[in-house]
Design an enzyme around this catalytic site. Structure first.
Site: not given
Ligand code: URA
Length: 233
Positions: A101-103, A185, A188
């Site tokens: 998971l992204d930050r 990503h 997004r």
């Protein structure tokens, strides 16, 4: 396997450090009898400072990842391993996160030290669905549900179109997106492709496994019922 190696593999220390723990009498059986470094492995009957051992290899963990933590072992900032017991970072085989998971994304993140299980969850063939809730910066333009479901959307610098994905509108500016693959990503980039921006992103489910009431920053070891739920979506 000798007990000393098993304890080192569980992250209690290097073999040298664990050998010292034996000499100090800190490793006992369930009755409090001192055990020795070359005793045969008896996981359930072993205690360190009177405490039962951490779970053996085959661990599957669910973490409710908060925003601000990186899925990495090396990042100088806050990392997801900071939210697990320190020993878990030292285990062999490695306890690794399953996908990323992204930050700036929160939600359900799995960890395992079981290579076959990791492959089963993350292999493109498994097509385990992942459910995300996103808060969008702009209004939807109107064709996103159809476009995402169509199986023709190409993201920049990709060679193949995205698999069909289900988009549900929760309320103004908030959507739920179900994916059946995991590209870099992806959420997004999908919204960027339709001229929008994801302001906040949260993963609530992988396969049939939901976060449930697990509070942000907390983790729990998953049992057989959870594993069955994961693959029974
Ligand atoms: N898609 C994203 O864009 N970010 C994530 O963290 C997960 C899926």
């Amino acid at each position: 396997m000798k007990l000393v190696k098993h304890l080192a593999n569980l992250g209690y220390g290097s073999r040298k450090q664990v050998a010292l723990m034996f000499r100090e009498g800190r490793i006992t059986d369930a009755q409090g009898e001192v055990m020795y470094a070359d005793d045969p492995l008896d996981h359930d009957n072993t205690r360190v400072d009177g405490e039962p051992l951490d779970p053996p290899q085959g661990l599957l963990i669910a973490l409710h990842k908060p925003v601000g933590y990186t899925c990495s072992t090396k990042d100088p900032g806050r990392i997801v391993y900071d939210l697990l017991p320190p020993r878990y970072r030292l285990r062999s085989p490695l306890l690794s996160n399953v996908g990323r998971l992204d930050r700036d994304t929160s939600g359900l993140l799995l960890f395992t030290d079981d290579g076959a299980l990791l492959h089963r969850i993350s292999s493109p063939k498994s097509k385990l669905s992942k459910v995300y809730e996103a808060t969008l910066a702009s209004d939807l333009r109107g064709d996103e549900v159809e476009l995402f479901a169509g199986g023709t959307l190409m993201l920049e610098s990709e060679q193949t179109p995205l698999l069909p994905a289900e988009l549900e509108i929760i309320d103004a500016g908030r959507v739920r997106l179900t994916l059946h693959e995991g590209r870099y990503h992806q959420v997004r980039r999908m919204f960027a492709a339709v001229g929008n921006h994801v302001a906040a992103l949260h993963r609530s489910r992988i396969g049939g496994l939901a976060l449930g009431g697990l509070p942000s920053g907390q983790w729990r070891a998953l049992d057989e019922a959870d594993r069955a739920a994961l693959f029974n979506a």
